[in-house]
Enzyme design. Structure first.
Site, PDB file in Angstrom:
ATOM      1  CB  ILE A  72      35.701  46.462  36.119  1.00  0.00           C
ATOM      2  CG1 ILE A  72      34.410  46.439  36.789  1.00  0.00           C
ATOM      3  CG2 ILE A  72      36.876  46.422  37.492  1.00  0.00           C
ATOM      4  CD1 ILE A  72      34.016  47.664  37.421  1.00  0.00           C
ATOM      5  CG  ASP A 127      35.540  38.443  38.992  1.00  0.00           C
ATOM      6  OD1 ASP A 127      36.245  38.738  37.724  1.00  0.00           O
ATOM      7  OD2 ASP A 127      35.780  38.030  39.964  1.00  0.00           O
ATOM      8  CB  CYS A 184      47.569  41.284  35.106  1.00  0.00           C
ATOM      9  SG  CYS A 184      46.270  40.687  34.829  1.00  0.00           S
ATOM     10  NE  ARG A 208      45.147  32.075  38.870  1.00  0.00           N
ATOM     11  CZ  ARG A 208      44.836  33.410  38.822  1.00  0.00           C
ATOM     12  NH1 ARG A 208      44.988  33.940  37.666  1.00  0.00           N
ATOM     13  NH2 ARG A 208      44.657  34.236  39.782  1.00  0.00           N
ATOM     14  NE  ARG A 219      46.878  43.327  39.700  1.00  0.00           N
ATOM     15  CZ  ARG A 219      46.444  44.052  40.568  1.00  0.00           C
ATOM     16  NH1 ARG A 219      45.462  43.286  41.561  1.00  0.00           N
ATOM     17  NH2 ARG A 219      46.784  45.352  40.616  1.00  0.00           N
ATOM     18  CE  LYS A 246      39.799  33.559  42.168  1.00  0.00           C
ATOM     19  NZ  LYS A 246      40.492  34.491  42.230  1.00  0.00           N
ATOM     20  CG  ASN A 247      37.996  36.874  44.215  1.00  0.00           C
ATOM     21  OD1 ASN A 247      38.840  36.245  44.133  1.00  0.00           O
ATOM     22  ND2 ASN A 247      37.220  37.475  43.470  1.00  0.00           N
ATOM     23  NE  ARG A 279      43.657  42.712  37.888  1.00  0.00           N
ATOM     24  CZ  ARG A 279      42.941  41.526  38.262  1.00  0.00           C
ATOM     25  NH1 ARG A 279      43.315  40.389  37.458  1.00  0.00           N
ATOM     26  NH2 ARG A 279      42.049  41.561  39.119  1.00  0.00           N
ATOM     27  N   PRO A 280      46.991  48.367  38.210  1.00  0.00           N
ATOM     28  CG  PRO A 280      46.593  50.560  38.044  1.00  0.00           C
ATOM     29  CD  PRO A 280      46.244  49.365  37.340  1.00  0.00           C
ATOM     30  CB  VAL A 281      49.024  47.664  43.482  1.00  0.00           C
ATOM     31  CG1 VAL A 281      48.806  46.616  43.301  1.00  0.00           C
ATOM     32  CG2 VAL A 281      50.708  48.173  43.042  1.00  0.00           C
ATOM     33  CG  ASP A 282      46.940  53.788  41.546  1.00  0.00           C
ATOM     34  OD1 ASP A 282      46.976  52.678  40.968  1.00  0.00           O
ATOM     35  OD2 ASP A 282      46.379  54.674  41.351  1.00  0.00           O
ATOM     36  CD  GLN A 283      43.540  54.945  44.041  1.00  0.00           C
ATOM     37  OE1 GLN A 283      43.035  55.172  45.233  1.00  0.00           O
ATOM     38  NE2 GLN A 283      44.320  55.511  43.421  1.00  0.00           N
TER      39      GLN A 283
END
Ligand code: UD1
Length: 416
Positions: free
Chosen positions: A326, A304, A116, A396, A92, A22-23, A121-125
């Site tokens: 994490i 995971d 979430c 999912r 996400r 999936k990933n 879980r930000p997306v700043d990077q």
């Protein structure tokens, strides 16, 4: 809402096939945005997240056709470079369209993912990297509005190791003007798989799998045929299930080389494991030993796999300490496992699991994808009947979970 009913107490025996990852599939699907030619993928897992991603791409103007494990995508024109809130909130990984859209269309409108279940879980990077490549990004009404004439190569040092962050920047850099260096990059095998697919499309990438990735931008990418790598988390989940229930199982079409720490930890738990180039056999018998794990970016122990190992530790013959480094708040399954009789004390980001000889079946609720997998394993070992509610989380990320476990002799059934 569908549920899974499990009657515990069976050992698992037999042979099943591992699905595509999936990933790896999710970022690779987004690579189709980078070219007007056809990208043909095989070994794509049939999962809700994959359907969500293809639906999202189709809304942007990508022609998508899917049959069995093959998905063909052609982004001749991008009519609508936008990822709406409704999609980003359910998955996400939708944020992975941001880099390729900017690179190919020069603009993108992507909803902020928001909170979430497993932490902020930000997306700043992702944003920091794209800005370093010359993008202007404004956040308006909950959407990231990004623009760039043509992205240009840059040296980007990531503040922390982020998998989709690394993938987003790698995708964007393939069409940038000049060379991009991503330092402190994620080393996950799925990042490497994406790099291989991009290379097949004509991208120039070096160092994927190390913490420094170098991408030399090209003017255009071409179509390609690519086979998605096997799912190491699905593999690890079935292995952990066998280590817990006992039995003997062979997993075909796996990638053992991506599972080093997991295999080591399962051996520590007492399982016998034989790995070939693309299959793994596991044999386990009796109560597992308690095994402590600490999650870390690859090649460390995968976050995971944490919930599945907590289920295993629940019936271990000692005490295990499970430390999550994490994601904050990724212990919701501990409370549900306690409902099955597990003895777990949470101390900050560690869970101290005192193994008990038996668990008892009960109704439990799945809270996220991997937590659900942990609950299924617990249900397989618990006495009596366990009902796992809200299994849309499982759908999912696990292809035909109850069919595969059923083929191994588990008494598991989906209640509609
Ligand atoms: C990916 C995987 C997910 C896995 C996770 C960690 C996909 C589709 N999902 O998620 O299954 O659990 O890696 O292996 O591949 N962070 C920031 N800022 C950012 C990005 C991340 O602070 O811009 C933080 C996160 O909050 C988290 C850590 O970095 O604490 C790692 O997250 P990240 O690797 O980005 O996870 P995902 O890529 O979302």
């Amino acid at each position: 809402m569908d549920k899974l009913k499990i009657r515990g107490g069976c050992t698992l025996e037999g042979e099943i096939r591992v699905s595509g990852a999936k990933n790896a599939a999710l970022p690779i699907l987004c690579a189709a945005l980078l070219t007007e030619r056809t990208l043909s993928l095989t070994n794509v897992p049939r999962l809700m997240d994959v359907r969500t991603m293809t639906k999202l791409l189709a809304q942007m103007g990508v022609e998508v056709s899917a049959k069995d494990d093959r998905v063909e995508l052609r982004a001749a024109k991008l009519t609508n470079p936008e990822a709406p809130y409704e999609m980003v909130k359910t998955m996400r990984a939708s944020v992975l369209v941001l880099g390729p859209l900017l690179a190919r269309a020069g603009r993108a409108r992507v909803s902020l993912p928001g909170g979430c279940a497993i932490g902020s879980r930000p997306v700043d990077q992702h944003l920091k990297g794209l800005q370093a490549m010359g993008a202007t990004i404004a956040v308006e009404h909950g959407y990231m509005e990004a623009r760039a004439e043509r992205l240009r190569g840059a040296r980007i040092v990531m503040d922390m190791v982020t998998v989709t962050g690394t993938e987003n920047l790698m995708l964007a850099a393939t069409l940038a003007d000049g060379t991009t260096l991503i330092e402190n990059a994620a080393r996950e095998p799925e990042v490497v798989d994406l790099a291989h697919c991009l290379a097949a499309m004509g991208a120039k990438i070096e160092g994927a799998g190390s913490d420094a990735i170098r991408v030399e931008g090209v003017r255009a990418l071409r179509g390609a045929e690519y086979r998605v790598m096997p799912d190491r988390i699905e593999t690890g989940t079935y292995l952990a299930a066998v280590a817990a229930t006992g039995g003997k199982v062979k997993l075909r079409d796996a990638a053992p080389a991506t599972l080093d720490v997991t295999l080591e930890k399962l051996r520590e738990a007492g399982a016998t494991i034989r790995a070939g180039d693309n299959h793994i056999e596991i044999e386990a018998d009796g109560r597992p030993h308690s095994v402590s794990v600490r999650t870390a970016p690859y090649p460390g122990f995968a976050t995971d796999m944490q919930a599945q190992f907590m289920a295993l530790a629940a019936i271990g013959d000692g005490t295990a300490v499970i430390t999550e480094t994490i994601f904050e708040n990724r212990f919701m399954h501990a409370l549900e496992l306690q409902r099955l009789g597990a003895e777990i004390a949470i101390q900050g980001n560690s869970a101290v699991v005192s193994g008990v000889p038996r668990l008892q079946g009960a109704t439990v609720m799945a809270t996220d994808l991997r937590a659900s997998a942990g609950l299924v394993i617990a249900g397989l070992i618990a006495d009596g009947e366990t009902v796992v509610d809200r299994i849309y989380h499982l759908d999912r990320g696990y292809e035909a979970l109850e069919t595969k476990l059923g083929a191994l002799g588990a008494r598991i059934e989906r209640l509609k």
